[in-house]
Design a protein around this motif. Structure first.
Motif, PDB file in Angstrom:
ATOM      1  N   MET A  54       3.533  -8.437  12.909  1.00 22.95           N
ATOM      2  CA  MET A  54       3.288  -7.661  14.122  1.00 22.95           C
ATOM      3  C   MET A  54       2.636  -6.328  13.762  1.00 22.95           C
ATOM      4  O   MET A  54       3.126  -5.605  12.888  1.00 22.95           O
ATOM      5  CB  MET A  54       4.605  -7.407  14.867  1.00 22.95           C
ATOM      6  N   ILE A  55       1.538  -6.010  14.392  1.00 27.59           N
ATOM      7  CA  ILE A  55       0.844  -4.752  14.177  1.00 27.59           C
ATOM      8  C   ILE A  55       1.335  -3.715  15.181  1.00 27.59           C
ATOM      9  O   ILE A  55       1.435  -3.986  16.374  1.00 27.59           O
ATOM     10  CB  ILE A  55      -0.678  -4.939  14.316  1.00 27.59           C
ATOM     11  N   TYR A  56       1.657  -2.531  14.692  1.00 29.48           N
ATOM     12  CA  TYR A  56       2.091  -1.429  15.549  1.00 29.48           C
ATOM     13  C   TYR A  56       0.914  -0.477  15.728  1.00 29.48           C
ATOM     14  O   TYR A  56       0.634   0.367  14.866  1.00 29.48           O
ATOM     15  CB  TYR A  56       3.282  -0.712  14.935  1.00 29.48           C
ATOM     16  N   ALA A  57       0.216  -0.610  16.823  1.00 28.36           N
ATOM     17  CA  ALA A  57      -1.009   0.156  17.054  1.00 28.36           C
ATOM     18  C   ALA A  57      -0.725   1.654  17.000  1.00 28.36           C
ATOM     19  O   ALA A  57       0.195   2.148  17.655  1.00 28.36           O
ATOM     20  CB  ALA A  57      -1.607  -0.214  18.407  1.00 28.36           C
ATOM     21  N   GLY A  58      -1.512   2.339  16.185  1.00 31.10           N
ATOM     22  CA  GLY A  58      -1.433   3.786  16.126  1.00 31.10           C
ATOM     23  C   GLY A  58      -0.326   4.339  15.265  1.00 31.10           C
ATOM     24  O   GLY A  58      -0.174   5.563  15.174  1.00 31.10           O
ATOM     25  N   ARG A  59       0.458   3.497  14.611  1.00 27.20           N
ATOM     26  CA  ARG A  59       1.582   4.005  13.812  1.00 27.20           C
ATOM     27  C   ARG A  59       1.128   4.958  12.711  1.00 27.20           C
ATOM     28  O   ARG A  59       1.819   5.917  12.393  1.00 27.20           O
ATOM     29  CB  ARG A  59       2.390   2.841  13.217  1.00 27.20           C
ATOM     30  N   PHE A  60      -0.054   4.701  12.150  1.00 24.09           N
ATOM     31  CA  PHE A  60      -0.563   5.550  11.072  1.00 24.09           C
ATOM     32  C   PHE A  60      -1.746   6.410  11.520  1.00 24.09           C
ATOM     33  O   PHE A  60      -2.519   6.892  10.684  1.00 24.09           O
ATOM     34  CB  PHE A  60      -0.943   4.696   9.864  1.00 24.09           C
ATOM     35  N   SER A  61      -1.871   6.609  12.803  1.00 25.86           N
ATOM     36  CA  SER A  61      -2.961   7.446  13.318  1.00 25.86           C
ATOM     37  C   SER A  61      -2.892   8.840  12.703  1.00 25.86           C
ATOM     38  O   SER A  61      -1.847   9.493  12.715  1.00 25.86           O
ATOM     39  CB  SER A  61      -2.853   7.545  14.840  1.00 25.86           C
ATOM     40  N   GLY A  62      -4.008   9.276  12.125  1.00 28.58           N
ATOM     41  CA  GLY A  62      -4.075  10.591  11.504  1.00 28.58           C
ATOM     42  C   GLY A  62      -3.524  10.649  10.100  1.00 28.58           C
ATOM     43  O   GLY A  62      -3.579  11.712   9.458  1.00 28.58           O
ATOM     44  N   ARG A  63      -3.000   9.546   9.578  1.00 32.60           N
ATOM     45  CA  ARG A  63      -2.425   9.531   8.236  1.00 32.60           C
ATOM     46  C   ARG A  63      -3.422   8.981   7.215  1.00 32.60           C
ATOM     47  O   ARG A  63      -4.206   8.078   7.510  1.00 32.60           O
ATOM     48  CB  ARG A  63      -1.145   8.701   8.202  1.00 32.60           C
ATOM     49  N   CYS A  64      -3.336   9.529   6.012  1.00 27.86           N
ATOM     50  CA  CYS A  64      -4.267   9.163   4.943  1.00 27.86           C
ATOM     51  C   CYS A  64      -3.474   8.722   3.720  1.00 27.86           C
ATOM     52  O   CYS A  64      -2.550   9.425   3.289  1.00 27.86           O
ATOM     53  CB  CYS A  64      -5.149  10.352   4.584  1.00 27.86           C
ATOM     54  N   ALA A  65      -3.872   7.578   3.153  1.00 22.28           N
ATOM     55  CA  ALA A  65      -3.084   6.955   2.095  1.00 22.28           C
ATOM     56  C   ALA A  65      -3.917   6.594   0.873  1.00 22.28           C
ATOM     57  O   ALA A  65      -5.087   6.227   0.988  1.00 22.28           O
ATOM     58  CB  ALA A  65      -2.399   5.698   2.624  1.00 22.28           C
ATOM     59  N   ILE A  66      -3.271   6.670  -0.278  1.00 22.08           N
ATOM     60  CA  ILE A  66      -3.770   6.083  -1.524  1.00 22.08           C
ATOM     61  C   ILE A  66      -2.906   4.872  -1.822  1.00 22.08           C
ATOM     62  O   ILE A  66      -1.674   4.954  -1.757  1.00 22.08           O
ATOM     63  CB  ILE A  66      -3.689   7.076  -2.693  1.00 22.08           C
ATOM     64  N   VAL A  67      -3.542   3.748  -2.147  1.00 25.44           N
ATOM     65  CA  VAL A  67      -2.817   2.538  -2.516  1.00 25.44           C
ATOM     66  C   VAL A  67      -3.315   2.079  -3.877  1.00 25.44           C
ATOM     67  O   VAL A  67      -4.485   1.708  -4.020  1.00 25.44           O
ATOM     68  CB  VAL A  67      -3.011   1.412  -1.481  1.00 25.44           C
ATOM     69  N   THR A  68      -2.442   2.123  -4.883  1.00 25.68           N
ATOM     70  CA  THR A  68      -2.830   1.625  -6.201  1.00 25.68           C
ATOM     71  C   THR A  68      -2.601   0.117  -6.252  1.00 25.68           C
ATOM     72  O   THR A  68      -1.807  -0.436  -5.498  1.00 25.68           O
ATOM     73  CB  THR A  68      -2.044   2.317  -7.327  1.00 25.68           C
ATOM     74  N   GLY A  69      -3.315  -0.543  -7.156  1.00 27.24           N
ATOM     75  CA  GLY A  69      -3.263  -1.996  -7.171  1.00 27.24           C
ATOM     76  C   GLY A  69      -3.825  -2.573  -5.893  1.00 27.24           C
ATOM     77  O   GLY A  69      -3.435  -3.656  -5.448  1.00 27.24           O
ATOM     78  N   GLY A  70      -4.765  -1.851  -5.280  1.00 25.35           N
ATOM     79  CA  GLY A  70      -5.275  -2.220  -3.969  1.00 25.35           C
ATOM     80  C   GLY A  70      -6.306  -3.326  -3.968  1.00 25.35           C
ATOM     81  O   GLY A  70      -6.786  -3.711  -2.904  1.00 25.35           O
ATOM     82  N   GLY A  71      -6.646  -3.842  -5.138  1.00 20.68           N
ATOM     83  CA  GLY A  71      -7.647  -4.895  -5.205  1.00 20.68           C
ATOM     84  C   GLY A  71      -7.131  -6.270  -4.840  1.00 20.68           C
ATOM     85  O   GLY A  71      -7.924  -7.190  -4.598  1.00 20.68           O
ATOM     86  N   SER A  72      -5.800  -6.428  -4.783  1.00 21.79           N
ATOM     87  CA  SER A  72      -5.240  -7.747  -4.496  1.00 21.79           C
ATOM     88  C   SER A  72      -3.767  -7.602  -4.143  1.00 21.79           C
ATOM     89  O   SER A  72      -3.195  -6.516  -4.212  1.00 21.79           O
ATOM     90  CB  SER A  72      -5.394  -8.684  -5.705  1.00 21.79           C
ATOM     91  N   GLY A  73      -3.154  -8.722  -3.786  1.00 26.15           N
ATOM     92  CA  GLY A  73      -1.714  -8.797  -3.637  1.00 26.15           C
ATOM     93  C   GLY A  73      -1.119  -7.847  -2.623  1.00 26.15           C
ATOM     94  O   GLY A  73      -1.681  -7.608  -1.548  1.00 26.15           O
ATOM     95  N   LEU A  74       0.045  -7.296  -2.970  1.00 33.31           N
ATOM     96  CA  LEU A  74       0.786  -6.445  -2.049  1.00 33.31           C
ATOM     97  C   LEU A  74       0.027  -5.174  -1.705  1.00 33.31           C
ATOM     98  O   LEU A  74       0.049  -4.732  -0.546  1.00 33.31           O
ATOM     99  CB  LEU A  74       2.153  -6.098  -2.659  1.00 33.31           C
ATOM    100  N   GLY A  75      -0.648  -4.576  -2.681  1.00 34.38           N
ATOM    101  CA  GLY A  75      -1.418  -3.372  -2.399  1.00 34.38           C
ATOM    102  C   GLY A  75      -2.477  -3.612  -1.345  1.00 34.38           C
ATOM    103  O   GLY A  75      -2.628  -2.832  -0.394  1.00 34.38           O
ATOM    104  N   LYS A  76      -3.192  -4.704  -1.479  1.00 34.49           N
ATOM    105  CA  LYS A  76      -4.240  -5.043  -0.515  1.00 34.49           C
ATOM    106  C   LYS A  76      -3.640  -5.319   0.862  1.00 34.49           C
ATOM    107  O   LYS A  76      -4.165  -4.853   1.882  1.00 34.49           O
ATOM    108  CB  LYS A  76      -5.022  -6.257  -1.006  1.00 34.49           C
TER     109      LYS A  76
END
Length: 248
Positions: free
Chosen positions: A1-23
């Protein structure tokens, strides 16, 4: 389930973002209104993941290299304008042998990426979070860090270290508006399983009371709660997605 706008205005770094859980976590953050910069060692995977997740930027970085992490943190801040969230998902399994046969180079590499690399990422990103007066850090550990998996001593030890680091760091930041928690999943379907022999995967499956491996989106959903404003009174703690395996 997607919660629209939950991260509005937020900025994130995700390591291991090329695959798996990070992606998977990055895709959900962008779908819920956030901006993400992906870090990974694999440039090709990063570009594919950027297109798939809607990330605003990518940085090819070896998290075991402190100098490279410091540069990546600054460049990511420039891309995003600020940093609110750090999800540390980069990791490797290492060799699958008894401890007394464990290759020294494999032991060192697991520690350098899974534990030292996570420390470097936290060390370089936290000042930006403190400046904001707000932050969320999610460290991906493992049920192996709580219970240990045989023939995976380096992985188990590194993930136990992540749990300990999280508990210490969460207390250090508790009055600064920065929440720090760890995820301790049991094995879930992910490209990292390709690093393991089938017998090891089957052993880990056999320890899960639900009788199946996890699904990456199940853990991504928990990560995104931990990374959100909703997670406001739990810090220095762990969240399990283990199918009933974890006993504490």
């Amino acid at each position: 389930m997607i919660y629209a706008g939950r991260f509005s205005g937020r900025c994130a770094i995700v390591t291991g973002g090329g695959s798996g859980l990070g992606k998977a976590a990055a895709a959900r953050i962008t779908a819920e209104g956030g901006k993400v910069v992906l870090w990974d060692l694999n440039p090709e995977a990063l570009e594919t993941s950027k297109a798939d997740t809607g990330a605003v930027g990518v940085v090819a970085v070896d998290v075991s290299d402190h100098a490279a992490v410091a540069v990546a943190a600054k460049s990511s801040h420039e891309i995003l304008g600020k940093i609110d969230i750090l999800i540390n998902s980069a990791g490797i399994t290492g060799a699958t042998v008894p401890l007394w046969e464990f290759p020294l180079d494999s032991w060192q590499k697991v520690m350098d990426i899974n534990l030292n690399g996570l420390f470097y990422c936290c060390r370089e990103v936290i000042p930006f979070l403190i400046d904001n007066g707000y932050g969320r850090i999610v460290n991906v550990a493992s049920v192996a860090g709580k219970e240990g998996n045989p023939n995976a001593s380096a992985y188990s030890a590194s993930k136990a270290g992540v749990i300990g680091l999280t508990k210490s760091l969460g207390k250090e930041l508790a009055t600064k508006g920065v929440i720090v928690n760890a995820l301790t999943p049991a094995t879930f379907e992910s490209p990292i399983l390709a690093q393991l022999p089938p017998s090891q995967v089957e052993y880990m499956r056999s320890k899960i009371p639900m009788g199946r491996l996890g699904i990456v989106d199940e853990s991504a959903a928990t990560v995104c709660f931990m990374a959100s404003e909703e997670c406001s009174f739990t810090t220095a703690s762990t969240f399990d997605t283990s199918g009933g395996r974890t006993t504490f």
